[in-house]
Design an enzyme around this catalytic site. Structure first.
Site, mmCIF file in Angstrom:
data_model
loop_
_atom_site.group_PDB
_atom_site.id
_atom_site.type_symbol
_atom_site.label_atom_id
_atom_site.label_comp_id
_atom_site.label_asym_id
_atom_site.label_seq_id
_atom_site.Cartn_x
_atom_site.Cartn_y
_atom_site.Cartn_z
ATOM 1 N N LYS A 52 42.537 46.787 20.119
ATOM 2 C CA LYS A 52 42.956 47.025 21.509
ATOM 3 C C LYS A 52 44.395 47.652 21.584
ATOM 4 O O LYS A 52 44.862 48.462 22.567
ATOM 5 C CB LYS A 52 43.255 45.449 22.331
ATOM 6 C CG LYS A 52 41.751 45.022 22.448
ATOM 7 C CD LYS A 52 42.010 43.238 22.879
ATOM 8 C CE LYS A 52 40.475 42.862 23.080
ATOM 9 N NZ LYS A 52 40.541 41.409 23.420
ATOM 10 N N GLN A 96 44.021 35.860 22.703
ATOM 11 C CA GLN A 96 42.618 36.116 22.001
ATOM 12 C C GLN A 96 41.846 34.883 21.620
ATOM 13 O O GLN A 96 42.505 34.079 21.127
ATOM 14 C CB GLN A 96 42.822 37.147 20.481
ATOM 15 C CG GLN A 96 41.716 37.715 20.175
ATOM 16 C CD GLN A 96 40.946 38.579 20.876
ATOM 17 O OE1 GLN A 96 41.374 39.256 21.955
ATOM 18 N NE2 GLN A 96 39.602 38.817 20.694
ATOM 19 N N ASP A 119 42.503 39.737 31.159
ATOM 20 C CA ASP A 119 41.104 39.395 30.414
ATOM 21 C C ASP A 119 40.092 38.768 31.761
ATOM 22 O O ASP A 119 38.942 38.632 31.535
ATOM 23 C CB ASP A 119 41.174 37.945 29.721
ATOM 24 C CG ASP A 119 41.197 38.525 28.305
ATOM 25 O OD1 ASP A 119 40.507 39.570 28.015
ATOM 26 O OD2 ASP A 119 41.831 37.890 27.266
#
Ligand code: L34
Length: 293
Positions: A52, A96, A119
């Site tokens: 990412k 995460q 997200d």
């Protein structure tokens, strides 16, 4: 059988994003800035977050990686989230997953400001998605939609069977594909660990989305000729001959299923690649304040 090449698509989308970002900056706009919080040393999470951060660099975004030890307290993590929520320099951020067992993923997700939730995991974004309102789409489902769109695979009126009902993949993709949208209008069946006669359902699928988290769960006898297979699983299998000591396989028995499929995503190089670019797409929207004004 045609491979749905996530790596190739990811490169295309990144090229588009890089151009759009450069144009935004040239017009006096903001450099998009993503922050990622990584707790502990889960090896897979480290790889994903590294991808990412690297992808942010490739398209000209700023990125900030916040690494914290496995024993960080819930309070400390909530404090970091609070600071990111209030940091005007950060357009969007992610925490995460999975988190270590002592941390409450639900509480953490709820603490993220929906406007910065690139997200798309916060209930506000999931709810807006379910109603077809502007929102950040969860990255993996968004990546799947992008694959279907760019390979021009029709979904309207098709039988889609999703296997796995997680909050971040199975549940949202089943909602998205059943909605009245260009990539949508499908008849969706959502299967899970309590489904009786799984194979009876999967054999009906025109498009099969496997998101179970167990290798080789979908075998050749479970699919019909011509099926489109989207394999979301990323499982590490010990392999002493591989350079890293393991190899990656999906949830689908690729050698068995691929000869029957019209299209199939590989693992690696399929959905995972698109998950990363979807996050970039959401971050660019966040920097434009395109969703929440
Ligand atoms: N908060 N947690 C949060 N957001 C997410 O969007 C994720 N996800 C899933 C796990 N936890 C998360 C990801 O980032 C899965 N995921 C993800 C991201 C990247 C890749 C796979 C899954 C990826 O880059 N896959 C490469 C191979 C990587 C490797 O070598 O291990 C691929 O080609 O599939």
């Amino acid at each position: 059988m045609q491979i749905l090449d996530g790596k190739l698509l990811a490169r295309q989308v990144k090229d588009e994003l890089a151009k759009e970002t450069a144009a935004q900056i040239a017009a006096g706009g903001k450099v998009p800035h993503l922050a990622a919080v990584l707790v502990g040393d889960n090896p897979a999470s480290q790889v994903y977050v590294r991808n990412k951060v690297r992808s942010c660099e490739q398209v000209g975004f700023h990125s900030t990686l916040i690494k914290k030890p496995v024993d960080i307290s819930q309070e400390e993590l909530l404090h970091i989230i609070h600071e990111l929520n209030n940091d005007d320099g950060i357009d969007g951020f992610i925490v995460q997953l999975p988190l270590p067992a002592h941390l409450d993923e639900e509480k953490i997700t709820l603490a993220i400001d929906p406007e910065k939730d690139v997200d798309g995991f916060h209930p506000v974004n999931i709810g807006r998605m379910a109603l077809g309102l502007p929102c950040y789409l969860p990255a993996t489902p968004c990546g799947i939609v992008e694959i279907l769109k760019r390979y021009e695979i029709p979904t309207s009126g098709k039988e889609v069977v999703v296997v796995g009902r997680s909050n971040i993949v199975g549940t949202p993709i089943s909602i998205l594909l059943s909605r009245k949208e260009k990539v949508g209008n499908a008849t969706v069946t959502l299967c899970h660990s309590r489904t009786a006669n799984l194979a009876e359902h999967t054999r009906r699928a025109d498009i099969l989305i496997a998101s179970i988290g167990k290798p080789n769960t979908i075998t050749a006898d479970m699919v019909k000729e011509g099926v489109v297979v989207i394999d979301v699983g990323i499982n590490r299998i010990d392999d002493p001959e591989a350079a890293r000591g393991y190899r990656l396989v999906g949830d689908v028995d690729f050698p068995g299923v691929s000869p029957k499929a019209s299209y199939i995503t590989p693992v690696p190089g399929g959905v995972g690649q698109m998950t990363v670019v979807s996050l970039l797409m959401n971050t660019l929207s966040a920097s434009k304040k395109a969703i929440y004004g």
